[in-house]
Write a protein that holds these residues in place. Structure first.
Motif, PDB file in Angstrom:
ATOM      1  N   ALA A   1      -1.061   9.734  -0.329  1.00 49.44           N
ATOM      2  CA  ALA A   1      -1.814  10.706  -1.126  1.00 49.44           C
ATOM      3  C   ALA A   1      -2.568  10.046  -2.272  1.00 49.44           C
ATOM      4  N   THR A   2      -2.187   8.819  -2.635  1.00 49.57           N
ATOM      5  CA  THR A   2      -2.913   8.088  -3.688  1.00 49.57           C
ATOM      6  C   THR A   2      -4.110   7.317  -3.131  1.00 49.57           C
ATOM      7  N   GLY A   3      -4.314   7.415  -1.800  1.00 48.24           N
ATOM      8  CA  GLY A   3      -5.400   6.674  -1.179  1.00 48.24           C
ATOM      9  C   GLY A   3      -4.968   5.350  -0.597  1.00 48.24           C
ATOM     10  N   TRP A   4      -3.667   5.065  -0.653  1.00 46.63           N
ATOM     11  CA  TRP A   4      -3.131   3.804  -0.150  1.00 46.63           C
ATOM     12  C   TRP A   4      -2.985   3.855   1.359  1.00 46.63           C
ATOM     13  N   THR A   5      -3.219   2.729   2.016  1.00 50.00           N
ATOM     14  CA  THR A   5      -3.017   2.598   3.453  1.00 50.00           C
ATOM     15  C   THR A   5      -2.020   1.478   3.702  1.00 50.00           C
ATOM     16  N   PRO A   6      -0.998   1.713   4.531  1.00 52.36           N
ATOM     17  CA  PRO A   6      -0.032   0.644   4.819  1.00 52.36           C
ATOM     18  C   PRO A   6      -0.728  -0.602   5.327  1.00 52.36           C
ATOM     19  N   PRO A   7      -0.312  -1.791   4.884  1.00 48.20           N
ATOM     20  CA  PRO A   7      -0.973  -3.034   5.312  1.00 48.20           C
ATOM     21  C   PRO A   7      -1.047  -3.196   6.818  1.00 48.20           C
ATOM     22  N   ALA A   8      -0.018  -2.747   7.551  1.00 42.76           N
ATOM     23  CA  ALA A   8      -0.038  -2.893   9.010  1.00 42.76           C
ATOM     24  C   ALA A   8      -1.135  -2.052   9.638  1.00 42.76           C
TER      25      ALA A   8
END
Length: 418
Positions: free
Chosen positions: A404-411
């Motif tokens: 929800a903060t705009g973060w995407t998992p590195p994988a």
């Protein structure tokens, strides 16, 4: 907007017990590359509830169908046994007996049979002669045997979770007591007692005995307070009297299982717990009192409602706490040969019991989400047994908050499936 480099980690977990470490472990498995940090105020893992219980891998037979406890325990028991096998952790699947010693307990015992079968558990009904085949020194009118119950070293399980987290690039910091939580639009900043600040996208509160306090530090109303109950144990001087695990039929009006007999992975047999109110959240001894914590418990209306509702049960527990002979008589209902001389004091534990304002004992897992936070506010037995599925559920919620903060998992960024 905060940049990625400005965060010290993506998910910050408070609490190095088995639930907190399982959550961190699940995060490293579910979303590889996620930066995970665990803060634990003690100088090692599993120093409180995880490391101070009877070590039983629960089958799930006691819990209502559809409850989180039932789903997590049935699934978690099998997963935990496999985890112990994989990592060489001491464990044994012994099965257990639940024994009725009074005719009034027989309907409740039968209800447990039906519940166990609904859960798909291997439940076998026993008469007195069959009880003696499994436990020659135990006496009862009837019993059931649940084949999937066992024992393990939960401290070793928690330590392995911690090792797996660090091997995956995460951090587990001991001696890091959280004293302040500052929630901002971009995430959370946590300050420890030594003055260090850790900034994260999401905070996961697995603080156990202090989970309600951490929630309030974050600005959230937990809706419940932790009321600590001390679980008092004895060790059996003649462990040969008990082969495995023996339980009474539980009282459905109270969320404790009663005084039971547990042969651990080291061959010792523990008897207990006897549950009495503790005068401190870490009140492992009768003389352990923290006035501020006690005042907080007494100021919570739910504590008084609870006392009025269950005073008879509580009086019995307190009597057994103060009188070794009374405790011995309770054990003799299951194990007639036991004497006071057979009971040696053993270290106590403290259960973090969430109590609502109206005095209701929260009987299931209580997990609440808030902006940038996930709070595990009640993780009663069988939390250790169910640590793997609980960890995955809490991790799932934390990752949703992080996204929800705009973060995407590195994988995901690298094209790998998560």
């Amino acid at each position: 907007m905060m940049t990625h480099a400005a965060y010290d980690c993506d998910v910050l977990v408070i609490g190095g017990g088995i639930v907190g470490l399982s959550t961190a472990y699940a995060l490293t498995r579910t979303a590889p590359g996620t930066r995970v940090t665990v803060l634990e105020k003690e100088w090692g893992p599993a120093r409180h509830q995880t490391g101070r219980n009877s070590g039983v891998i629960h089958s799930g037979i006691y819990y209502p169908p559809g409850s989180l406890k039932a789903r997590y325990a049935v699934r978690g028991a099998a997963e935990l046994v496999e985890f112990c096998r994989e990592h060489g952790i001491a464990h044994a699947v012994t099965g257990k007996l639940i024994v009725a010693t009074d005719s009034g307990e027989l309907p409740r015992l039968h209800a447990l049979v039906q519940r166990g079968r609904k859960h798909g558990l291997p439940v076998r009904e026993l008469g007195p002669a069959q009880i003696a085949e499994h436990e020659p020194r135990v006496r009862g009118l009837a019993a059931i045997r649940v084949g999937t119950t066992g024992v393990c070293d939960f401290t070793a399980v928690a330590a392995r979770f911690a090792a797996e987290v660090t091997a995956s690039g995460g951090q587990v910091r001991y001696g890091a007591e959280v004293v302040a939580v500052d929630r901002r639009p971009w995430g959370v900043a946590v300050r420890t007692a030594d003055g260090q600040v850790v900034r994260a996208r999401v905070l996961v509160n697995c603080a156990g005995l202090y989970s309600d306090r951490v929630a309030r530090l974050a600005g959230d109303d937990p809706g419940a307070r932790i009321v600590p109950f001390r679980g008092e144990y004895y060790e059996l001087a003649r462990p040969e009297l008990v082969r495995g695990l023996v339980y009474p039929v539980p009282d459905p009006a109270f969320p404790f299982l009663g005084v039971h007999l547990t042969r651990g992975v080291d061959g010792t047999v523990h008897i207990g717990p006897n549950a009495v109110p503790a005068l401190a959240r870490e009140g492992y001894g009768r003389t352990a009192v923290r006035p501020g914590e006690l005042a907080g418990t007494l100021a919570w209306p739910g504590s008084w409602h609870l006392a009025r509702r269950h005073w008879r049960y509580g009086a019995g527990e307190l009597h057994r706490s103060l009188s070794k002979s009374a405790f011995t008589r309770a054990v003799q209902r299951l194990l007639p040969e036991v004497t006071e001389a057979d009971l040696r004091p053993s270290p106590a534990g403290v259960r973090a019991q969430a109590v609502l304002r109206d005095g209701t004992l929260v009987d299931d897992f209580l997990i609440r989400d808030a902006p940038h936070t996930v709070h595990v506010l009640n993780a009663p037995s069988p939390a250790a047994t169910a640590s793997l599925p609980i960890g995955r559920e809490v991790a799932r919620r934390a990752l949703l908050r992080a996204r929800a903060t705009g973060w995407t998992p590195p994988a995901v960024e690298s094209g790998h499936c998560v």
